[in-house]
Design an enzyme around this catalytic site. Structure first.
Site, PDB file in Angstrom:
ATOM      1  N   SER A  93      -1.804 -10.196  -3.588  1.00 24.82           N
ATOM      2  CA  SER A  93      -0.801  -9.778  -4.018  1.00 24.82           C
ATOM      3  C   SER A  93       0.324 -10.981  -3.446  1.00 24.82           C
ATOM      4  O   SER A  93       1.520 -10.713  -4.121  1.00 24.82           O
ATOM      5  CB  SER A  93      -0.344  -8.980  -2.672  1.00 24.82           C
ATOM      6  OG  SER A  93      -1.249  -7.519  -3.608  1.00 24.82           O
ATOM      7  N   HIS A 124      -0.299  16.997   3.557  1.00 22.19           N
ATOM      8  CA  HIS A 124      -1.342  17.793   3.993  1.00 22.19           C
ATOM      9  C   HIS A 124      -1.875  19.448   4.844  1.00 22.19           C
ATOM     10  O   HIS A 124      -0.121  19.509   5.423  1.00 22.19           O
ATOM     11  CB  HIS A 124      -2.156  16.499   5.817  1.00 22.19           C
ATOM     12  CG  HIS A 124      -2.963  15.709   5.476  1.00 22.19           C
ATOM     13  ND1 HIS A 124      -2.949  15.311   3.808  1.00 22.19           N
ATOM     14  CD2 HIS A 124      -3.343  15.019   6.403  1.00 22.19           C
ATOM     15  CE1 HIS A 124      -3.535  13.705   4.131  1.00 22.19           C
ATOM     16  NE2 HIS A 124      -3.534  13.414   5.095  1.00 22.19           N
ATOM     17  N   GLY A 173       0.763  -0.966  -0.336  1.00 24.44           N
ATOM     18  CA  GLY A 173       0.025  -0.317  -0.339  1.00 24.44           C
ATOM     19  C   GLY A 173       0.883   1.514   0.064  1.00 24.44           C
ATOM     20  O   GLY A 173       1.943   0.972  -0.211  1.00 24.44           O
ATOM     21  N   CYS A 222      -2.866  10.977  10.773  1.00 29.34           N
ATOM     22  CA  CYS A 222      -1.639  11.882   9.791  1.00 29.34           C
ATOM     23  C   CYS A 222      -1.915  13.114  10.279  1.00 29.34           C
ATOM     24  O   CYS A 222      -1.504  14.170   9.990  1.00 29.34           O
ATOM     25  CB  CYS A 222      -2.474  11.467   8.375  1.00 29.34           C
ATOM     26  SG  CYS A 222      -4.045  11.564   7.858  1.00 29.34           S
TER      27      CYS A 222
HETATM   28  P1  NAP Z   1      -3.612   1.473   0.690  1.00 27.48           P
HETATM   29  O1  NAP Z   1      -2.599   1.931  -0.196  1.00 27.48           O
HETATM   30  O2  NAP Z   1      -5.125   1.134   0.466  1.00 27.48           O
HETATM   31  O3  NAP Z   1      -2.763  -0.089   1.179  1.00 27.48           O
HETATM   32  C1  NAP Z   1      -3.905  -1.026   1.662  1.00 27.48           C
HETATM   33  C2  NAP Z   1      -2.954  -2.224   1.911  1.00 27.48           C
HETATM   34  O4  NAP Z   1      -3.956  -2.829   2.705  1.00 27.48           O
HETATM   35  C3  NAP Z   1      -2.452  -2.755   0.831  1.00 27.48           C
HETATM   36  O5  NAP Z   1      -0.683  -3.517   0.680  1.00 27.48           O
HETATM   37  C4  NAP Z   1      -3.121  -4.361   0.807  1.00 27.48           C
HETATM   38  O6  NAP Z   1      -3.129  -5.192  -0.054  1.00 27.48           O
HETATM   39  C5  NAP Z   1      -3.830  -4.204   2.441  1.00 27.48           C
HETATM   40  N1  NAP Z   1      -4.880  -4.892   2.441  1.00 27.48           N
HETATM   41  C6  NAP Z   1      -6.009  -4.726   2.219  1.00 27.48           C
HETATM   42  N2  NAP Z   1      -6.844  -5.161   2.680  1.00 27.48           N
HETATM   43  C7  NAP Z   1      -6.074  -6.636   2.445  1.00 27.48           C
HETATM   44  C8  NAP Z   1      -6.854  -7.847   3.607  1.00 27.48           C
HETATM   45  N3  NAP Z   1      -8.269  -8.536   3.653  1.00 27.48           N
HETATM   46  N4  NAP Z   1      -5.390  -8.576   4.135  1.00 27.48           N
HETATM   47  C9  NAP Z   1      -4.679  -8.331   4.026  1.00 27.48           C
HETATM   48  N5  NAP Z   1      -3.913  -7.080   3.641  1.00 27.48           N
HETATM   49  C10 NAP Z   1      -4.646  -6.184   2.772  1.00 27.48           C
HETATM   50  O7  NAP Z   1      -3.772   2.190   2.240  1.00 27.48           O
HETATM   51  P2  NAP Z   1      -2.691   3.029   2.834  1.00 27.48           P
HETATM   52  O8  NAP Z   1      -2.848   4.575   2.466  1.00 27.48           O
HETATM   53  O9  NAP Z   1      -1.982   1.956   2.224  1.00 27.48           O
HETATM   54  O10 NAP Z   1      -3.530   3.272   4.557  1.00 27.48           O
HETATM   55  C11 NAP Z   1      -3.610   1.754   5.224  1.00 27.48           C
HETATM   56  C12 NAP Z   1      -3.753   1.805   6.130  1.00 27.48           C
HETATM   57  O11 NAP Z   1      -2.686   3.218   6.961  1.00 27.48           O
HETATM   58  C13 NAP Z   1      -5.369   1.636   6.468  1.00 27.48           C
HETATM   59  O12 NAP Z   1      -5.872   2.181   7.950  1.00 27.48           O
HETATM   60  C14 NAP Z   1      -5.653   3.793   7.131  1.00 27.48           C
HETATM   61  O13 NAP Z   1      -6.059   4.023   7.857  1.00 27.48           O
HETATM   62  C15 NAP Z   1      -3.491   3.628   7.370  1.00 27.48           C
HETATM   63  N6  NAP Z   1      -3.456   4.955   7.031  1.00 27.48           N
HETATM   64  C16 NAP Z   1      -2.784   5.483   8.556  1.00 27.48           C
HETATM   65  C17 NAP Z   1      -2.674   6.394   8.313  1.00 27.48           C
HETATM   66  C18 NAP Z   1      -2.148   7.947   9.437  1.00 27.48           C
HETATM   67  O14 NAP Z   1      -1.570   8.307   9.757  1.00 27.48           O
HETATM   68  N7  NAP Z   1      -1.212   7.282  10.141  1.00 27.48           N
HETATM   69  C19 NAP Z   1      -2.441   7.700   7.231  1.00 27.48           C
HETATM   70  C20 NAP Z   1      -2.305   7.451   6.466  1.00 27.48           C
HETATM   71  C21 NAP Z   1      -3.521   6.462   6.299  1.00 27.48           C
HETATM   72  P3  NAP Z   1      -4.139  -5.404  -1.251  1.00 27.48           P
HETATM   73  O15 NAP Z   1      -2.441  -4.551  -2.147  1.00 27.48           O
HETATM   74  O16 NAP Z   1      -3.063  -6.995  -1.654  1.00 27.48           O
HETATM   75  O17 NAP Z   1      -4.236  -5.089  -1.684  1.00 27.48           O
HETATM   76  N1  12T Z   2      -9.819   8.300   6.087  1.00 25.92           N
HETATM   77  O1  12T Z   2      -5.599   6.387   9.521  1.00 25.92           O
HETATM   78  O2  12T Z   2      -9.107   9.525   3.965  1.00 25.92           O
HETATM   79  O3  12T Z   2      -7.777   6.724  10.362  1.00 25.92           O
HETATM   80  O4  12T Z   2      -7.357  10.555   4.423  1.00 25.92           O
HETATM   81  C1  12T Z   2      -6.338   8.880   7.370  1.00 25.92           C
HETATM   82  C2  12T Z   2      -6.635   9.194   6.357  1.00 25.92           C
HETATM   83  C3  12T Z   2      -8.552   7.686   7.578  1.00 25.92           C
HETATM   84  C4  12T Z   2      -6.858   6.828   8.814  1.00 25.92           C
HETATM   85  C5  12T Z   2      -8.584   9.560   4.682  1.00 25.92           C
HETATM   86  C6  12T Z   2      -8.880   8.447   6.761  1.00 25.92           C
HETATM   87  C7  12T Z   2      -7.040   8.148   7.748  1.00 25.92           C
HETATM   88  C8  12T Z   2      -7.679   8.498   6.176  1.00 25.92           C
END
Ligand code: NAP
Ligand code: 12T
Length: 342
Positions: free
Chosen positions: A41, A253, A13, A129
């Site tokens: 994946s 952001h 991701g 974030c």
């Molecule tokens: P993303 O680009 O959509 O990536 C999602 C990841 O999760 C991919 O590696 C995907 O694998 C995997 N995944 C989805 N469904 C799955 C399943 N059933 N089993 C195993 N793996 C699965 O999203 P992202 O932006 O990286 O965000 C991921 C997480 O981080 C979310 O919970 C989001 O809220 C959080 N986040 C946090 C912050 C923060 O500020 N702390 C910021 C951004 C995001 P595949 O490629 O195989 O689908």
């Molecule tokens: N929905 O980590 O959509 O709780 O930009 C982070 C970003 C949730 C989270 C977004 C979201 C989170 C978003």
């Protein structure tokens, strides 16, 4: 120094790919690395430290022999799989919203509350974030002058919502570029087929809606900033109100922030405090057109603060503009800094 057996959950991701590059950049002490993602994946090859690593499907048995889990595969996966990781003896640093407000789970920003790490019982939560960049800038001002109230409006990039949403903005921009009509008035909208992830067109637009709406008419994203800020700063007396806006920016952001403090801080005092604050880079030279912008923050580690002004409508108020890369300090970098504390 100890070398760790690490698993990255969500390695394919937007956040996961930053986990890998930042572990490499900071030379984090790694003995072995396991890349976990969905069935889709499985078998995919990803480069880490010049070696190809094969992605494995995430299952409850993925954590044998793993000591540290960096998790960013969405809240549902965290809720389902992290208890298995804890049972297998792992320490998990979770980027999702699943455990952030759980009172048994520390919610940590190393510049603000590093001490909280100590009371973990297997899971440490990484804040949202928008919260991370806000508290890195507010904490030094709070320590000096006690913040009573915060009013924040965010300008959040599309990458915050995951990899698919970056593609959606790219596709909409390219659709509009290809549109034959040069006269844009009334013709800068994309077809419905170009709107998949966001509730409306994001190209050349702003959407005042991030995450789900709640009964109080705020969104979950807005209430995360309220609740998480109080938990991290360990002060429930701070009043906070937030408005979260999606903007057509790929990475980083931005936040327009108004604070009211108990003690007076002049613009110069506030700039002095911010210029010395850990994690903060002050860019505030408006005469020379110097202020933080998302294009400059993209790919960097700082929380950039500028446009510092006294709020002339109240005795003790300040306005600030805060910008940071949401996938780095807002997610992967903060989590790795937590791991470094461990
Ligand atoms: P993303 O680009 O959509 O990536 C999602 C990841 O999760 C991919 O590696 C995907 O694998 C995997 N995944 C989805 N469904 C799955 C399943 N059933 N089993 C195993 N793996 C699965 O999203 P992202 O932006 O990286 O965000 C991921 C997480 O981080 C979310 O919970 C989001 O809220 C959080 N986040 C946090 C912050 C923060 O500020 N702390 C910021 C951004 C995001 P595949 O490629 O195989 O689908
Ligand atoms: N929905 O980590 O959509 O709780 O930009 C982070 C970003 C949730 C989270 C977004 C979201 C989170 C978003």
């Amino acid at each position: 120094m100890k070398n760790w057996n690490v698993a990255v959950m969500g390695a394919t991701g937007a956040v996961g790919s930053r986990f890998l590059s930042i572990l490499e950049e900071r030379n984090f002490p790694i003995k072995s690395i396991k890349l976990l993602a969905s069935k889709r994946s499985k078998g995919k090859s990803i480069k880490f430290k010049k070696r190809s690593c094969e992605v494995e499907e995430l299952t409850h048995d993925s954590f044998k022999g793993v000591e540290l889990v960096l998790s960013s595969a969405g809240a549902e996966r965290s809720l389902e799989y992290l208890p298995s990781a804890v049972k297998a003896g792992c320490i998990c640093i979770d980027n999702s919203s699943a455990f952030r407000m759980d009172e048994n789970v520390p919610l940590v920003v190393p510049e603000v509350n590093p001490h909280a790490v100590k009371r973990h019982r297997g899971i440490i939560a990484n804040p949202n974030c928008s919260t991370i960049q806000l508290v890195v800038a507010l904490w030094p001002l709070h320590k000096k002058a006690k913040i009573k109230r915060v009013v924040v409006s965010t300008y959040q990039s599309v990458s915050g919502a995951g990899g698919k949403n970056i593609s959606e903005l790219k596709e909409q921009v390219s659709y509009l570029q290809k549109a034959k009509d040069a006269d844009l008035i009334g013709k800068h909208t994309v077809g419905k087929s170009c709107i998949k992830e966001f509730p409306h067109q994001i190209a050349f637009n702003l959407i005042p809606h991030i995450d789900k709406f709640l009964d109080n008419a705020y969104t979950k994203e807005e209430m995360k900033m309220v609740n998480e800020t109080r938990k991290i700063m360990e002060d429930d007396s701070i009043g906070i109100t937030a408005t979260a806006i999606r903007v057509p920016v790929y990475y980083a952001h931005s936040e327009s922030v108004n604070i009211e403090t108990e003690d007076k801080l002049s613009r110069d005092e506030a700039k002095g405090i911010l210029s010395r604050a850990p994690g903060v880079t002050l860019i505030d030279d408006p005469q020379n057109f110097r202020y933080p912008m998302p294009l400059d923050a993209e790919g960097t580690d700082g929380v950039f603060v500028g446009r510092v002004r006294e709020d002339e409508s109240i005795p003790n108020g300040l306005n600030l503009w805060i910008v940071s890369d949401n996938l780095r300090k807002g997610a992967a970098l903060n989590a790795i800094q937590i791991a470094e504390l461990l």
